[in-house]
Enzyme design. Structure first.
Site, PDB file in Angstrom:
ATOM      1  N   LEU A 145       0.857  -1.170   0.000  1.00 14.68           N
ATOM      2  CA  LEU A 145       0.000   0.000   0.000  1.00 14.68           C
ATOM      3  C   LEU A 145       0.899   1.228   0.000  1.00 14.68           C
ATOM      4  O   LEU A 145       1.970   1.215   0.606  1.00 14.68           O
ATOM      5  CB  LEU A 145      -0.897   0.030   1.248  1.00 14.68           C
ATOM      6  CG  LEU A 145      -1.916  -1.102   1.405  1.00 14.68           C
ATOM      7  CD1 LEU A 145      -2.636  -0.967   2.740  1.00 14.68           C
ATOM      8  CD2 LEU A 145      -2.921  -1.101   0.258  1.00 14.68           C
ATOM      9  N   ASP A 146       0.473   2.279  -0.687  1.00 10.08           N
ATOM     10  CA  ASP A 146       1.244   3.511  -0.681  1.00 10.08           C
ATOM     11  C   ASP A 146       1.422   4.017   0.750  1.00 10.08           C
ATOM     12  O   ASP A 146       0.617   3.715   1.647  1.00 10.08           O
ATOM     13  CB  ASP A 146       0.533   4.596  -1.501  1.00 10.08           C
ATOM     14  CG  ASP A 146       0.412   4.222  -2.968  1.00 10.08           C
ATOM     15  OD1 ASP A 146       1.226   3.422  -3.443  1.00 10.08           O
ATOM     16  OD2 ASP A 146      -0.515   4.742  -3.621  1.00 10.08           O
ATOM     17  N   LYS A 147       2.447   4.816   0.948  1.00 10.79           N
ATOM     18  CA  LYS A 147       2.749   5.362   2.277  1.00 10.79           C
ATOM     19  C   LYS A 147       1.519   5.997   2.912  1.00 10.79           C
ATOM     20  O   LYS A 147       1.225   5.772   4.097  1.00 10.79           O
ATOM     21  CB  LYS A 147       3.872   6.388   2.167  1.00 10.79           C
ATOM     22  CG  LYS A 147       4.196   7.097   3.465  1.00 10.79           C
ATOM     23  CD  LYS A 147       5.284   8.146   3.281  1.00 10.79           C
ATOM     24  CE  LYS A 147       5.565   8.899   4.575  1.00 10.79           C
ATOM     25  NZ  LYS A 147       6.611   9.950   4.387  1.00 10.79           N
ATOM     26  N   ARG A 244      -5.752   5.436  -7.758  1.00  7.44           N
ATOM     27  CA  ARG A 244      -5.479   6.862  -7.906  1.00  7.44           C
ATOM     28  C   ARG A 244      -5.409   7.257  -9.378  1.00  7.44           C
ATOM     29  O   ARG A 244      -5.958   8.280  -9.791  1.00  7.44           O
ATOM     30  CB  ARG A 244      -4.176   7.214  -7.182  1.00  7.44           C
ATOM     31  CG  ARG A 244      -4.224   6.931  -5.680  1.00  7.44           C
ATOM     32  CD  ARG A 244      -2.843   6.960  -5.049  1.00  7.44           C
ATOM     33  NE  ARG A 244      -2.254   8.270  -5.110  1.00  7.44           N
ATOM     34  CZ  ARG A 244      -0.985   8.535  -4.770  1.00  7.44           C
ATOM     35  NH1 ARG A 244      -0.192   7.543  -4.370  1.00  7.44           N
ATOM     36  NH2 ARG A 244      -0.524   9.759  -4.841  1.00  7.44           N
TER      37      ARG A 244
END
Length: 324
Positions: A145-147, A244
């Site tokens: 998962l992205d930060k 996104r």
């Protein structure tokens, strides 16, 4: 015949006798049949790294076997995967057993060390929590998962579990659902089936591009507000920044996404400040479902929306109530 148990630690030797029905196959083909729980690339690494012995001598991938040969496999990971340090970082563990760990990742935690984030990552935390993960590449992390995305991700505790989970991801049988607050009023559900690849001019971004890899995102409306919509998105594929990128491509970038939100978004005055000041992409991995790599049981976990997104939604509702 195998002197091996699936619960044996992954750094123990595996002793095999090549059966007669595999006579005439190349060694790499025979290994793939004898050890299907490991990926072909992993077996190839062990052979080229002289971690597979055939009758006591380092094996050669394309040499043929004729049955009766003694095989000794010495599973080890590359020394480069052992360079990261264990760190005592708290983890929100939703589920853990002998094969996997399911974690509810908080906002701000990077999954894997990299440029600018060599310490303080999920990988460092996992090595402290379960030191045996030193024997699994990337400490068992099979998807990320992205930060600044919160929510559920699964970690494999053994090489066998890691291979099983990777194959599930490739087969698109792992189900992942996200809650996403996007700009604009989305009045419908649907599917985005558009390939994603590296942005042609900005190499830190991804983009919908004909040269990209297949990417499929399903979405449905959870709640609609003036100027923004709460969506539930489910992934068939797991491309970098997939939700996104796809939502921005639709013209509905995520609230708080400074990378993929281009230009000013149309917004009712009552919500402009709330939406523009949210400090991260409003994205949360809320549901994860998969087949357990050891028991084959179908398992599912849910993680409630984090406080910052819940607070934002409450403030949106209050602001709209006040202006009625």
């Amino acid at each position: 015949m195998r002197d091996y148990n699936a619960n044996t630690p992954t750094n123990d030797a595996i002793h095999l006798v090549v059966p007669a029905d595999l006579a005439g196959l190349r060694l790499d083909q025979a290994l793939a049949k004898l050890l299907p729980e490991y990926s072909r690339s992993r077996l190839q690494e062990w052979v080229t790294g002289e971690q597979v012995l055939l009758d006591g001598k380092p094996a050669i991938p394309r040499q043929k076997v004729w049955g009766g040969e003694q095989l000794n496999v010495l599973p080890q990971i590359h020394p480069a995967d052992r360079t990261h340090q264990a760190e005592d970082i708290p983890l929100d563990i939703v589920h853990e057993d002998e094969a996997l760990i399911v974690i509810n990742k908080p906002v701000g935690l990077v999954a894997h060390p990299g440029s600018g984030n060599w310490q303080g990552t999920l990988l460092n935390a996992l090595l402290h929590h379960a030191p045996q993960l030193e024997n699994v590449p990337r400490a068992g992390i099979v998807h990320r998962l992205d930060k600044d995305t919160s929510g559920l991700l699964v970690v494999a505790k053994t090489l066998i579990a890691q291979t099983h989970l990777v194959r599930q991801l490739q087969a698109r049988s792992v189900k992942r659902e996200y809650l996403a607050l996007v700009h604009g009023e989305v009045g419908y559900g649907g599917c985005v089936d558009e390939p994603i690849g590296r942005h042609p001019t900005n190499r830190v971004k991804m983009a919908v591009t004909v040269t990209g890899k297949p990417a499929v995102t399903h979405f449905r409306v959870e709640e609609t507000f003036p100027s923004c919509t709460l969506l539930r998105c489910s992934l068939e594929t797991g491309r970098t920044h997939q939700i996104r990128v796809h939502m921005a491509w639709l013209g509905h970038p995520l609230v708080g996404d400074s990378v993929y939100r281009t230009g000013a978004q149309r917004c009712v005055p009552e919500l402009r400040e709330l939406l523009n000041q949210f400090p991260r992409q409003a994205l949360h991995a809320t549901r994860l479902a998969l087949e357990h790599p050891t028991t084959s049981e179908r398992m599912e976990w849910h993680a409630p929306m984090p406080d910052d997104m819940q607070t934002l939604l409450e403030e949106i509702r209050e602001a709209l109530d006040d202006c009625e």
